[in-house]
Design a protein around this motif. Structure first.
Motif, PDB file in Angstrom:
ATOM      1  N   GLY A  10     -52.577  57.702 -42.952  1.00  0.00           N
ATOM      2  CA  GLY A  10     -51.360  56.752 -41.677  1.00  0.00           C
ATOM      3  C   GLY A  10     -49.997  56.476 -42.142  1.00  0.00           C
ATOM      4  N   THR A  54     -56.196  51.729 -30.554  1.00  0.00           N
ATOM      5  CA  THR A  54     -56.802  50.747 -30.551  1.00  0.00           C
ATOM      6  C   THR A  54     -55.870  50.101 -30.494  1.00  0.00           C
ATOM      7  OG1 THR A  54     -58.567  51.920 -31.502  1.00  0.00           O
ATOM      8  CG2 THR A  54     -58.321  49.638 -30.839  1.00  0.00           C
ATOM      9  N   HIS A  63     -57.189  52.241 -34.753  1.00  0.00           N
ATOM     10  CA  HIS A  63     -56.558  53.184 -35.012  1.00  0.00           C
ATOM     11  C   HIS A  63     -55.455  53.040 -33.439  1.00  0.00           C
ATOM     12  CE1 HIS A  63     -58.728  56.546 -37.649  1.00  0.00           C
ATOM     13  NE2 HIS A  63     -60.031  55.827 -36.750  1.00  0.00           N
ATOM     14  N   ASP A  64     -54.711  54.131 -33.847  1.00  0.00           N
ATOM     15  CA  ASP A  64     -53.463  54.161 -33.061  1.00  0.00           C
ATOM     16  C   ASP A  64     -53.548  54.099 -31.598  1.00  0.00           C
ATOM     17  OD1 ASP A  64     -50.288  54.928 -32.799  1.00  0.00           O
ATOM     18  OD2 ASP A  64     -51.172  54.942 -30.890  1.00  0.00           O
ATOM     19  N   GLY A 111     -53.918  46.785 -39.289  1.00  0.00           N
ATOM     20  CA  GLY A 111     -53.816  47.027 -37.865  1.00  0.00           C
ATOM     21  C   GLY A 111     -54.024  45.029 -36.606  1.00  0.00           C
ATOM     22  N   ASN A 138     -49.930  59.363 -32.108  1.00  0.00           N
ATOM     23  CA  ASN A 138     -50.117  58.245 -32.998  1.00  0.00           C
ATOM     24  C   ASN A 138     -48.622  57.378 -33.259  1.00  0.00           C
ATOM     25  OD1 ASN A 138     -49.409  60.415 -35.370  1.00  0.00           O
ATOM     26  ND2 ASN A 138     -50.602  59.133 -36.532  1.00  0.00           N
ATOM     27  N   ASP A 142     -49.214  53.818 -34.784  1.00  0.00           N
ATOM     28  CA  ASP A 142     -49.337  54.037 -36.810  1.00  0.00           C
ATOM     29  C   ASP A 142     -48.034  53.980 -37.324  1.00  0.00           C
ATOM     30  OD1 ASP A 142     -51.771  54.312 -36.528  1.00  0.00           O
ATOM     31  OD2 ASP A 142     -52.153  55.802 -36.674  1.00  0.00           O
TER      32      ASP A 142
END
Length: 308
Positions: A26, A143, A140-141, A127, A166, A170
């Protein structure tokens, strides 16, 4: 993929900067790619037992490795960690995107690495940050957007939220914020000679990108309801319309002078020009624009609007 250029071959504002990238997924690889394109000499450290990624690309299209030198190390072995420490002593920047505590458990946390090279810029990306109740959770993005409250705002009226690829958490809140921190730290080091730790978090970066929206909301100029605002498909002059061939045309003319030109070329009933921001006119304006756009193909509209 072609052999990466040597440090002597690279040009750009970061030519001569040596960067170590701890391989991951990512936003950290994107940050390394962009810094490499700015001229930095990037060494990507991959795990000796690295598995194929979930989305494996052909070598010619693998931007996670483009423009870098690759070194595989087993950092769980003392000799592997020791080699990385020696490399870091001669580097300008190190960036990593592991969960909090991973680099520390390997004996490669910022306290240890900066002791050997006080001028190093140590960039970290997570994150949810290095500490706090969510810090050790994976995500992830989508989230991070959900936790930041931004996913709620993306989508059409009466429909569920839509993940914007994303790009926001991200790449925008992650990679771009990490790059901004690294560049600022390099600038400060040029004046002080000292390195520092850059700690970026995707949920925080995504929230920062939404600062103007929060300001609009605080001022009462933005509704929490999707699809009712100026930039979220609520305004008929900032939306996407289907053309005669089933393809689509993006319309964006917020300023009155641009809307006037749009109305002239479409053409659109002039009564809408004087009432562009009268929300009571928006349903009729949307219907009129949609009907006109359906009269020609996407390419015909591109030709009509291309010169303006």
């Amino acid at each position: 993929m072609s052999t990466p250029p040597t440090a002597a071959d690279k040009t750009g504002p970061l030519a001569g900067i040596r960067l170590i990238e701890m391989a991951g997924l990512g936003p950290v690889p994107l940050a390394a790619l962009m810094l490499s394109e700015m001229g930095a000499d990037v060494l990507r450290i991959e795990r000796a037992d690295a598995k194929e990624p979930l989305l494996s690309l052909p070598e010619a299209h693998d931007l996670d490795r483009h423009g870098r030198s690759i070194l595989r190390l087993d950092l769980k072995r003392p000799d592997g960690a020791e080699l990385l420490l020696r490399l870091a002593e001669k580097a300008d920047v190190l960036i990593e995107g592991f969960r909090p505590g991973v680099m520390e458990r390997l004996g490669l946390g910022p306290d240890v690495v900066l002791e050997g090279n006080p001028a190093l810029i140590y960039g970290r990306l997570t994150g949810f940050g290095q500490d706090g109740p969510l810090s050790r959770r994976a995500g992830h993005d989508i989230t991070y957007l959900a936790y930041a409250g931004l996913l709620h705002a993306v989508g059409r009226q009466g429909a569920p939220p839509v993940p914007p690829l994303n790009l926001v958490a991200d790449q925008g809140g992650g990679a771009m914020m990490l790059i901004a921190g690294v560049l600022a730290a390099l600038f400060q080091r040029s004046r002080t000679g000292k390195g520092q730790v850059i700690d970026a978090a995707m949920v925080e970066g995504a929230s920062m990108l939404a600062a103007p929206i929060h300001a609009f909301m605080a001022a009462g100029l933005w509704s929490e309801r999707r699809g009712e605002n100026l930039l979220d498909s609520g305004a008929p002059f900032y939306d996407v319309y289907e053309a005669a061939d089933g393809r689509h045309v993006a319309i964006g003319c917020l300023e009155p002078q641009f809307f006037g030109e749009f109305a002239r070329l479409l053409p659109l009933d002039r009564r809408f020009v004087g009432s562009q921001y009268d929300r009571t006119s928006w349903p009729d304006m949307r219907a009129a624009i949609a009907a006109r756009i359906r009269e020609k193909t996407r390419d015909e509209w591109a030709e009509a609007f291309g010169p303006t």
